[in-house]
Design a protein around this motif. Structure first.
Motif, PDB file in Angstrom:
ATOM      1  N   ASN B  86       0.671  -1.183   0.184  1.00 10.75           N
ATOM      2  CA  ASN B  86       0.071   0.252  -0.206  1.00 10.75           C
ATOM      3  C   ASN B  86       0.842   1.256  -0.367  1.00 10.75           C
ATOM      4  O   ASN B  86       0.551   2.374  -0.542  1.00 10.75           O
ATOM      5  N   SER B 139      -8.589  -1.612   8.370  1.00  9.17           N
ATOM      6  CA  SER B 139      -8.621  -3.400   7.896  1.00  9.17           C
ATOM      7  C   SER B 139      -7.279  -2.769   6.960  1.00  9.17           C
ATOM      8  O   SER B 139      -7.737  -2.320   6.109  1.00  9.17           O
ATOM      9  N   GLY B 140      -6.968  -4.153   6.388  1.00 10.85           N
ATOM     10  CA  GLY B 140      -6.339  -4.537   5.370  1.00 10.85           C
ATOM     11  C   GLY B 140      -7.022  -4.079   3.970  1.00 10.85           C
ATOM     12  O   GLY B 140      -6.466  -3.733   3.206  1.00 10.85           O
ATOM     13  N   GLY B 141      -8.272  -4.321   3.472  1.00 16.17           N
ATOM     14  CA  GLY B 141      -8.928  -4.115   2.169  1.00 16.17           C
ATOM     15  C   GLY B 141      -9.627  -2.553   2.537  1.00 16.17           C
ATOM     16  O   GLY B 141      -9.155  -1.886   1.365  1.00 16.17           O
ATOM     17  N   LYS B 144      -6.179  -1.158   1.142  1.00 15.94           N
ATOM     18  CA  LYS B 144      -6.566  -1.237  -0.251  1.00 15.94           C
ATOM     19  C   LYS B 144      -6.777  -0.107  -1.031  1.00 15.94           C
ATOM     20  O   LYS B 144      -6.432   0.744  -1.970  1.00 15.94           O
ATOM     21  N   ARG B 145      -8.351  -0.585  -0.055  1.00 18.06           N
ATOM     22  CA  ARG B 145      -9.340   0.783  -1.318  1.00 18.06           C
ATOM     23  C   ARG B 145      -8.076   2.456  -1.084  1.00 18.06           C
ATOM     24  O   ARG B 145      -8.646   3.443  -2.798  1.00 18.06           O
ATOM     25  N   ILE B 165      -4.470  -8.657  -3.937  1.00 15.73           N
ATOM     26  CA  ILE B 165      -5.427  -9.591  -2.792  1.00 15.73           C
ATOM     27  C   ILE B 165      -4.425 -10.187  -2.300  1.00 15.73           C
ATOM     28  O   ILE B 165      -5.145 -11.485  -1.699  1.00 15.73           O
ATOM     29  N   LEU B 168      -5.222 -11.118   1.633  1.00 13.18           N
ATOM     30  CA  LEU B 168      -6.384 -10.487   2.252  1.00 13.18           C
ATOM     31  C   LEU B 168      -7.637 -11.782   2.331  1.00 13.18           C
ATOM     32  O   LEU B 168      -7.807 -12.455   1.602  1.00 13.18           O
ATOM     33  N   ASP B 169      -9.069 -11.620   2.598  1.00 13.36           N
ATOM     34  CA  ASP B 169      -9.589 -13.338   3.206  1.00 13.36           C
ATOM     35  C   ASP B 169     -10.143 -12.876   1.406  1.00 13.36           C
ATOM     36  O   ASP B 169     -10.667 -12.217   1.153  1.00 13.36           O
ATOM     37  N   THR B 172     -13.106  -9.914   1.214  1.00 10.92           N
ATOM     38  CA  THR B 172     -12.727  -8.433   0.734  1.00 10.92           C
ATOM     39  C   THR B 172     -11.705  -8.864  -0.305  1.00 10.92           C
ATOM     40  O   THR B 172     -11.922  -7.742  -0.950  1.00 10.92           O
ATOM     41  N   ALA B 173     -11.284  -9.994  -0.578  1.00 13.55           N
ATOM     42  CA  ALA B 173     -10.468  -9.841  -2.200  1.00 13.55           C
ATOM     43  C   ALA B 173     -11.072  -9.786  -3.513  1.00 13.55           C
ATOM     44  O   ALA B 173     -10.877  -9.081  -4.352  1.00 13.55           O
ATOM     45  N   ILE B 176     -12.163  -6.023  -3.955  1.00 11.53           N
ATOM     46  CA  ILE B 176     -10.992  -5.663  -4.209  1.00 11.53           C
ATOM     47  C   ILE B 176     -10.284  -6.082  -5.835  1.00 11.53           C
ATOM     48  O   ILE B 176     -10.988  -4.850  -7.247  1.00 11.53           O
TER      49      ILE B 176
END
Ligand SMILES: Nc1ncnc2c1ncn2[C@@H]1O[C@H](COP(=O)(O)OP(=O)(O)O)[C@@H](O)[C@H]1O
Ligand SMILES: [Mg+2]
Lengths: 250, 243
Positions: B86, B139-141, B144-145, B165, B168-169, B172-173, B176
């Motif tokens: 990121n 959160s991770g997702g 990313k956004r 991705i 990511l779970d 969430t993947a 994305i």
């Protein structure tokens, strides 16, 4: 031979780096907010430790001088020696070493973890020159703020020795003040401040260099930080010698 | 258009060895390869961050390692990049992160314009009420956004996503992947996705580039890739459930 080679290479690289930073100072005006921000950061990080260490430094100095000069010099001169030594030598060097321990380590840890997590590459790709955005404001802030920090350090050391002189050395307040005025010249204050300016410039620029050129991986952060603290502490001592010769020896 | 000609960069025990590639304008291209294959390194050379020992990197026919820094900057302004981790600035909140590329380049821009621009990008990346948050509060997702929103803020011509991705779970993947696909179909810009797992992207990718141990194994259309007779390529196609 390999050591010599990498030493020469690194020195060359650092020189180029310093030139780039100096060049980026023309952007100082555009980035003034960042400079002010870092002035606050740097003072916040270092002021307490400087004052604390300085008070003790002052107490020790007064004791040492009184002890070494017992039966040789009147106690009036304790404060003369402390003040002179503080303005010319101890004040700037304590500030400089304090900077290499506290400010340098903070900066190189911060920049190297930015490097490791690609933040610096991201800046580069967004056409934000990391030198202009990360390095120059820190160096400018250090150079602008370190004279004040040095004055505070110097005051704290003298104050520490004042306290101990009155409390334990049979020196009166008046004697102390009288003594500290002897041989005093304004030039000594400025000479010391010029040295501290050099310390601020070099400790911070070196820590930025080691931070920004860190390799990848978690170990790189530790390595950059250690390197930056060691090298900047050495730089302070070496610069101190050079500038003391230039400024104070006649 | 991104073109690589015989790009070679050697490190002690790894690197890129004679990479050739042609990633056409406005296409969707997936760059695949095992981890350690040199994908991120390849991205760095394309972005002008690591100069190859030899070979050329052409962006719209300009060799980016053969131009002045100023020109390189203007070429880079065509790029929007999602870095592998990121690379958001953790000392700043989301608004400051997303707006930085614009606010740094025109310090005179009005706060209102800036707010509108950021709000627009946060909307297309389905983020709301995060402007004031710091990166490590997300959160991770969501991170990313935010990083994608930052990449979009300068309206880039070429979008790069490095491992968008990974880590990511699945749910969430999926989100994305949808976002990347929608962005591509809406703005029709060159999109280059770098991944070791092409499953989510195979349906709508136009071009595939496969690299292994720093070498190009394949670079061409998806259709040709499906027929490409190579053991690693077959493994990828099989993993994507297309055989
Ligand atoms: N700056 C560098 N210095 C030394 N080795 C590097 C550097 N960048 C990448 N490498 C090496 O190149 C290889 C490919 O790395 P990378 O491109 O990150 O792989 P991936 O395909 O997983 O993204 C790795 O073995 C890595 O150690
Ligand atoms: Mg990678």
């Amino acid at each position: 031979m390999n050591y010599l080679k990498s030493f020469t290479l690194t020195t060359g690289e650092i020189t180029l780096f310093i030139l780039r930073v100096l060049k980026s100072f023309r952007m100082a005006f555009k980035n003034w907010k960042l400079i002010v921000y870092h002035m606050f950061e740097i003072s916040q990080e270092s002021i307490l430790i400087l004052v604390f260490a300085s008070l003790f430094m002052g107490m020790v100095s007064a004791y040492q001088i009184a002890y070494q000069m017992r039966d040789v010099l009147p106690m009036l001169y304790v404060s003369t020696i402390v003040t002179q030594a503080v303005l010319i030598e101890i004040g700037p060097i304590i500030t400089g070493i304090g900077f290499s321990g506290k400010v340098s380590s903070q900066i190189s840890a911060e920049l190297s973890s930015m490097k490791v997590t690609d933040q610096i590459d991201a800046l580069e790709v967004m056409s934000i020159d990391p030198i202009e955005y990360l390095v120059m404001p820190r160096v400018a802030a250090a150079v602008l703020i370190i004279p004040f920090l040095t004055l505070i350090t110097e005051f704290s050391i003298v104050f520490g020795s004042y306290l101990i002189s009155i409390a334990a050395l049979d020196i009166t307040s008046n004697m102390f003040i009288e003594g500290s005025k002897k041989n005093f010249e304004m030039f000594q204050v400025f000479g010391g401040l010029i040295k501290s300016l050099m310390f601020g410039f070099f400790t911070v620029i070196l820590s930025c260099y080691f931070g920004i050129t860190a390799k990848t991986g978690a170990k790189a952060v530790g390595r950059a930080t250690t390197l930056s603290v060691t090298v900047s502490a050495i730089a302070v001592v070496v610069l101190d010698y050079i500038f003391t010769r230039m400024l104070f020896l006649w | 258009m991104v073109k690589l000609e015989n790009v070679t960069k050697r490190f002690n025990d790894a690197g890129l060895y004679g990479i050739d590639a042609h990633l056409p304008k406005n296409g969707f291209c997936t760059v695949i390869g095992r981890s350690g294959a040199g994908k991120s390194l390849l991205l760095r050379t394309i972005l002008g961050l690591i100069k190859p020992d030899s070979g050329r990197v052409l962006i719209d026919d300009t060799d980016i390692y053969n131009v002045k820094y100023k020109k390189l900057k203007s070429i880079r302004s065509k790029f929007g990049v999602l870095f592998q981790n990121n690379a958001l600035l953790d000392s700043m909140n989301v608004f400051e992160n997303v707006s930085l590329p614009v606010s740094y380049r025109n310090p005179d821009i009005s706060q209102n314009d800036l707010k509108d621009m950021v709000a627009d990008k946060l909307r297309v990346t389905y983020l709301s009420n995060v402007s004031e948050k710091y990166v490590n509060q997300l959160s991770g997702g969501m991170q990313k956004r935010v990083a994608i929103a930052r990449a979009l803020i300068t309206d880039p011509e070429i979008l790069f996503y490095d491992e968008p991705i990974t880590g990511l779970d699945p749910l969430t993947a999926e989100g994305i992947i949808d976002l990347i696909r929608n962005l591509h179909s809406e703005i029709k810009k060159t999109t280059i996705v770098i991944t070791h797992d092409m499953r989510g992207f195979i349906d709508f990718t136009d071009y595939v580039m496969l690299i292994d141990e720093g070498r190009t194994l394949f670079c061409g259309t998806k259709e040709d890739f499906m027929d490409f007779d190579n053991i690693i390529a077959r493994a990828y196609v099989k993993m994507a459930g297309k055989i």
